[in-house]
Design a protein around this motif. Sequence first.
Motif, PDB file in Angstrom:
ATOM      1  N   PRO A 268       0.858  -1.230  -0.210  1.00 55.53           N
ATOM      2  CA  PRO A 268      -0.267   0.014   0.028  1.00 55.53           C
ATOM      3  C   PRO A 268       1.100   0.979  -0.109  1.00 55.53           C
ATOM      4  CG  PRO A 268       0.357  -0.843   2.634  1.00 55.53           C
ATOM      5  CD  PRO A 268       0.907  -1.860   1.136  1.00 55.53           C
ATOM      6  N   SER A 269       0.462   2.107  -0.002  1.00 50.41           N
ATOM      7  CA  SER A 269       0.865   3.288  -0.464  1.00 50.41           C
ATOM      8  C   SER A 269       1.764   4.188   1.128  1.00 50.41           C
ATOM      9  CB  SER A 269      -0.379   4.969  -1.047  1.00 50.41           C
ATOM     10  OG  SER A 269      -0.411   4.293  -2.178  1.00 50.41           O
ATOM     11  N   LYS A 270       2.604   4.432   1.049  1.00 48.90           N
ATOM     12  CA  LYS A 270       3.406   5.087   2.134  1.00 48.90           C
ATOM     13  C   LYS A 270       2.544   6.192   2.518  1.00 48.90           C
ATOM     14  CE  LYS A 270       5.505   1.199   2.614  1.00 48.90           C
ATOM     15  NZ  LYS A 270       4.796   0.584   3.672  1.00 48.90           N
ATOM     16  N   GLN A 271       2.331   7.007   2.088  1.00 46.75           N
ATOM     17  CA  GLN A 271       1.402   8.245   2.611  1.00 46.75           C
ATOM     18  C   GLN A 271       0.342   9.031   1.244  1.00 46.75           C
ATOM     19  OE1 GLN A 271       4.542  11.306   1.920  1.00 46.75           O
ATOM     20  NE2 GLN A 271       4.968  11.337  -0.033  1.00 46.75           N
ATOM     21  N   VAL A 272      -0.889   9.270   2.448  1.00 50.15           N
ATOM     22  CA  VAL A 272      -1.397   9.946   1.223  1.00 50.15           C
ATOM     23  C   VAL A 272      -0.956  11.348   0.130  1.00 50.15           C
ATOM     24  CG1 VAL A 272      -3.527  10.710   1.409  1.00 50.15           C
ATOM     25  CG2 VAL A 272      -3.324   9.474   3.040  1.00 50.15           C
ATOM     26  N   VAL A 273      -1.042  11.069  -1.480  1.00 46.16           N
ATOM     27  CA  VAL A 273      -0.939  12.108  -1.906  1.00 46.16           C
ATOM     28  C   VAL A 273      -2.139  12.675  -2.830  1.00 46.16           C
ATOM     29  CG1 VAL A 273       0.227  12.261  -4.391  1.00 46.16           C
ATOM     30  CG2 VAL A 273       0.941  10.006  -2.491  1.00 46.16           C
ATOM     31  N   TYR A 274      -1.756  13.847  -2.392  1.00 43.09           N
ATOM     32  CA  TYR A 274      -3.305  14.346  -2.859  1.00 43.09           C
ATOM     33  C   TYR A 274      -3.305  15.554  -4.418  1.00 43.09           C
ATOM     34  CZ  TYR A 274      -5.903  14.274   1.660  1.00 43.09           C
ATOM     35  OH  TYR A 274      -6.871  13.551   1.960  1.00 43.09           O
ATOM     36  N   GLU A 275      -3.746  15.457  -5.425  1.00 39.95           N
ATOM     37  CA  GLU A 275      -3.027  16.625  -6.832  1.00 39.95           C
ATOM     38  C   GLU A 275      -4.799  17.169  -6.699  1.00 39.95           C
ATOM     39  OE1 GLU A 275      -1.307  14.316 -10.325  1.00 39.95           O
ATOM     40  OE2 GLU A 275      -3.519  14.907 -11.192  1.00 39.95           O
ATOM     41  N   HIS A 276      -3.937  18.346  -6.055  1.00 38.59           N
ATOM     42  CA  HIS A 276      -4.975  19.908  -5.979  1.00 38.59           C
ATOM     43  C   HIS A 276      -6.016  19.153  -5.849  1.00 38.59           C
ATOM     44  CE1 HIS A 276      -1.819  20.892  -9.699  1.00 38.59           C
ATOM     45  NE2 HIS A 276      -2.746  19.566 -10.852  1.00 38.59           N
ATOM     46  N   ASN A 277      -5.790  19.026  -4.158  1.00 43.13           N
ATOM     47  CA  ASN A 277      -6.690  18.523  -3.560  1.00 43.13           C
ATOM     48  C   ASN A 277      -7.400  17.856  -4.042  1.00 43.13           C
ATOM     49  OD1 ASN A 277      -6.315  21.410  -1.988  1.00 43.13           O
ATOM     50  ND2 ASN A 277      -7.203  22.306  -2.467  1.00 43.13           N
ATOM     51  N   LEU A 278      -7.408  17.177  -4.759  1.00 38.56           N
ATOM     52  CA  LEU A 278      -7.917  15.364  -4.401  1.00 38.56           C
ATOM     53  C   LEU A 278      -6.899  14.756  -4.403  1.00 38.56           C
ATOM     54  CD1 LEU A 278     -10.582  13.813  -5.433  1.00 38.56           C
ATOM     55  CD2 LEU A 278      -9.104  13.472  -7.504  1.00 38.56           C
ATOM     56  N   CYS A 279      -7.551  13.655  -3.147  1.00 39.24           N
ATOM     57  CA  CYS A 279      -6.936  12.483  -2.522  1.00 39.24           C
ATOM     58  C   CYS A 279      -6.665  11.664  -3.993  1.00 39.24           C
ATOM     59  CB  CYS A 279      -7.609  12.173  -1.701  1.00 39.24           C
ATOM     60  SG  CYS A 279      -6.776  10.315  -1.224  1.00 39.24           S
ATOM     61  N   GLN A 280      -5.465  11.116  -4.299  1.00 35.89           N
ATOM     62  CA  GLN A 280      -5.075  10.198  -5.736  1.00 35.89           C
ATOM     63  C   GLN A 280      -5.030   9.088  -4.821  1.00 35.89           C
ATOM     64  OE1 GLN A 280      -4.379  12.045  -8.756  1.00 35.89           O
ATOM     65  NE2 GLN A 280      -5.427  13.054  -7.617  1.00 35.89           N
ATOM     66  N   THR A 281      -4.253   8.777  -3.656  1.00 35.03           N
ATOM     67  CA  THR A 281      -4.335   7.553  -3.072  1.00 35.03           C
ATOM     68  C   THR A 281      -5.595   6.490  -2.819  1.00 35.03           C
ATOM     69  OG1 THR A 281      -3.015   8.357  -1.265  1.00 35.03           O
ATOM     70  CG2 THR A 281      -3.201   6.489  -0.897  1.00 35.03           C
ATOM     71  N   TYR A 282      -6.738   7.027  -2.914  1.00 40.86           N
ATOM     72  CA  TYR A 282      -7.528   6.043  -2.416  1.00 40.86           C
ATOM     73  C   TYR A 282      -7.669   4.783  -3.768  1.00 40.86           C
ATOM     74  CZ  TYR A 282     -12.725   4.676  -3.444  1.00 40.86           C
ATOM     75  OH  TYR A 282     -13.757   4.144  -4.171  1.00 40.86           O
TER      76      TYR A 282
END
Length: 336
Positions: free
Chosen positions: A175-189
């Motif tokens: 799983p991803s080690k950190q939550v990633v946001y792109e322009h305030n939208l969560c990409q990790t999900y």
Amino acid sequence: MIKIKLCEPHIHRNETTFRPFMVAYEIFKDVGIEFTMSDDYDYAFVGQASIIDKKKPLQESIDKGLEFVSKITGDYIIVDGQDATTLIGTIDVFRESNATLFLKNSYLKDFDLYKKGWANGRMYWGEGNYSVPDIDELKPKMKLTGCNWLSTMNPQWFNNFSEKKYDVSCMFGYPSKQVVYEHNLCQTYYYDLHRRNLLKIISDKYSFVGLDNGQKVSMDEYFKRMSESKIVMSPFGFGEMNPRDVQSAMLGSVLIEPDMSYILSKPFVYENDETYIAVNYDWSDLEEKIDYVLSDYENIRDRLVQNFRRKFVEIYDTKNLVLHFYNVLKGLDDVE
């Protein structure tokens, strides 16, 4: 000689965007195109890393990008070298700028799809709020770069294949080690869901090797595990293309990944059942495709791997990039 200035070439994502052009530097000079850092230029190349900031809300990123290009005194071309078909951020700057052209590595073949709302513009992530409703007006100045993520690679083909101990390689981050946001939208999900669903199918039926809780391993160990696998799985991430796609052919394994046929890119090595095996993005036909490969593994492996290698060497020749870009420039009104 047409001189093209590379803006901020040492920024990480700009470096990979410009790298294929710099590899072919001398060949470009032979046809009258020179890349330079000098302020004496005909056109400036503006890479995506100079005009988008994914850590900011989209409008703030656009404003920052427009501020950057407003300081360019000559003609310039926006070059989006991201490994995804999404236009988010870069096309928004282009729309409001005076850029001569918009170059991108990969587009959706069907430009009408950009009019629909996708999650941060990534069609494979499903419905969302980002769209490009005026794509028809922008399209005439939108061209392919003539290269893509795989153009940054210089593969070494191995002919003595390792013993294949595993059915499937799942050597990807999850799983991803950190939550990633792109322009305030969560990409990790979206990123993790795609990979989690893949592993659920694989783990129930096939022998496989992967990373322990997503922990990175050395490159030697990474290649060892992949080389010992009959099949290399290449799920989509923040983009569709991945170095893993070429590495599978390097190591003599069959590549399986979601269907790439909706992508417009040049060069393009992906041909279903010729260079790789295409599956549905939701993995609904994955077992069927894996079973097909395993049913006649050596013959299918030999055919796909050799086809991939042969096609890659042919179409990723740097001379093809030079010819493509030469023709792009030749189409401009002020270039003879």
